[in-house]
Design an enzyme around this catalytic site. Structure first.
Site, PDB file in Angstrom:
ATOM      1  N   GLY A  24       3.864   1.804  -0.946  1.00 23.00           N
ATOM      2  CA  GLY A  24       5.012   1.454  -1.909  1.00 23.00           C
ATOM      3  C   GLY A  24       4.209   2.667  -3.279  1.00 23.00           C
ATOM      4  O   GLY A  24       4.148   2.776  -4.117  1.00 23.00           O
ATOM      5  N   HIS A  42      10.043   6.384  16.649  1.00 23.56           N
ATOM      6  CA  HIS A  42       8.844   6.784  16.350  1.00 23.56           C
ATOM      7  C   HIS A  42       7.914   5.366  16.783  1.00 23.56           C
ATOM      8  O   HIS A  42       8.528   4.246  16.823  1.00 23.56           O
ATOM      9  CB  HIS A  42       9.408   6.364  14.601  1.00 23.56           C
ATOM     10  CG  HIS A  42       7.441   5.955  13.634  1.00 23.56           C
ATOM     11  ND1 HIS A  42       6.977   7.334  14.094  1.00 23.56           N
ATOM     12  CD2 HIS A  42       7.279   5.623  13.209  1.00 23.56           C
ATOM     13  CE1 HIS A  42       6.070   6.979  12.787  1.00 23.56           C
ATOM     14  NE2 HIS A  42       6.357   5.402  12.613  1.00 23.56           N
ATOM     15  N   MET A  63       0.743  -1.106  -0.222  1.00 22.66           N
ATOM     16  CA  MET A  63       0.046   0.066   0.244  1.00 22.66           C
ATOM     17  C   MET A  63       0.995   0.692   0.049  1.00 22.66           C
ATOM     18  O   MET A  63       0.744   1.954  -0.997  1.00 22.66           O
ATOM     19  CB  MET A  63      -0.425   0.223   1.225  1.00 22.66           C
ATOM     20  CG  MET A  63      -1.272  -0.740   1.720  1.00 22.66           C
ATOM     21  SD  MET A  63      -2.831  -1.275   0.191  1.00 22.66           S
ATOM     22  CE  MET A  63      -3.884  -0.358  -0.152  1.00 22.66           C
TER      23      MET A  63
END
Length: 320
Positions: A15, A176, A13
């Site tokens: 990419g 993150h 998704m």
């Protein structure tokens, strides 16, 4: 003049969205790579067929062999498995580390001059491992995290204040993950810092704390809603912003996971910090003053990333 070449490792998704955005912005020709046969070829053809409608000129190639990325100017890595509900980014460590080893070898062989942006989670550990596996200089390998986390923070703040997202700047430091550090003091609306907006009665400290927590949980919130995957539009847009700053030598000040060499008291680790991204990759790391509380939060975030890197070494001792 030859067009830039952008290689996308992983055609899921994110990419596919990256390829579409790279086309719309005419950043260069795009190679979509994936181990699943047919997927990169199908997505590449689909996006290419949208180009006459959207009015952009770019070549899209789908490939299942790393040789196709040869000579890429930018490589964006999304390969790996995404989160499912109830999973933390850290749960993906073992599986995605093996993927980074293969990707690193492919980049080392075919695109050693590229600027590499990693999106695969757990981000800070994966970009650290990818840099080691690829052997590329640290200033040419970054992790896409801070741009996305800051964008989420900015969006939530714009909703709270009912102002344009363009007038909101936000600052997120650290890993993150759940220990990221959104900094209210360095975040503004039209240049007015958030603590001043609290004093002006625009919002309350309590509401601000809730927005900060929602920013930390931003990815999990989307995973919980989608149930079958994780965010892809905003992560792709964020990575494209970093790639564009590199390709056009814009020297944007962007928060990315960069390798530190003593800044913030951290060495040889990838952590989210503000950087200047230009034609040489990470051209500068900006070290801001943190108060005692912010430093404690940042150190906790760094410790969490260090733990993941140690776990990586346990799985792949060659990373030592």
């Amino acid at each position: 003049m030859a067009r830039n070449k952008i290689a996308l490792i992983g055609s899921g998704m994110i990419g596919g969205t990256l390829a579409h955005l790279a086309g719309l912005k005419e950043l260069g020709d795009v190679v979509l790579f994936d181990i699943a046969e047919g997927t990169p070829q199908g997505k590449g053809l689909d996006i290419a067929e949208s180009s006459p409608v959207d009015g952009f000129d770019a070549k899209f190639t789908g490939a299942n062999d790393y040789a196709a990325i040869e000579g890429a100017d930018v490589v964006i890595v999304t390969a790996g498995v995404p989160r499912k509900p109830g999973m933390s980014r850290d749960d993906l460590l073992g599986i995605n580390l093996k993927v980074m080893e293969q990707v690193g070898a492919g980049i080392k062989k075919y695109a050693p001059e590229a600027f590499v942006i990693c999106i695969t989670n757990p981000l800070d550990a994966m970009v650290w491992a990818l840099q080691k596996f690829s052997g590329l200089p640290a200033h040419k390998v970054v992790g896409m995290a801070g741009v996305l986390d800051s964008a989420r923070f900015r969006y939530f703040l714009s909703e709270e204040f009912n102002v344009s997202v363009e007038d909101v700047t936000a600052f997120v430091l650290g890993g993150h993950g759940d220990s990221m550090v959104p900094l209210a003091r360095y975040s503004t609306v039209a240049g007015i810092p958030l603590p001043d907006l609290v004093k002006m009665g625009w919002t309350s400290r309590d509401k601000l704390d809730k927005i900060i927590q929602r920013t930390r949980d931003g990815g999990a919130e989307i995973v919980g809603l989608l149930k079958t995957g994780s965010a892809f539009y905003a992560p792709a847009a964020s990575a494209i912003q970093v790639a564009e700053s590199y390709l056009k030598d814009k020297k944007r000040v962007l928060p990315v996971a960069a390798q530190l060499s003593g800044q913030y008291g951290v060495k040889d680790m990838y952590v989210g910090v503000p950087t200047v991204i230009g034609a040489n990759g990470v051209e500068r790391i900006i070290e801001i003053d943190l108060d005692k509380d912010e430093k404690a939060q940042f150190d906790k975030s760094v410790a969490s990333v260090a733990g993941l890197c140690e776990a990586c070494i346990g799985i792949a001792p060659s990373l030592k």
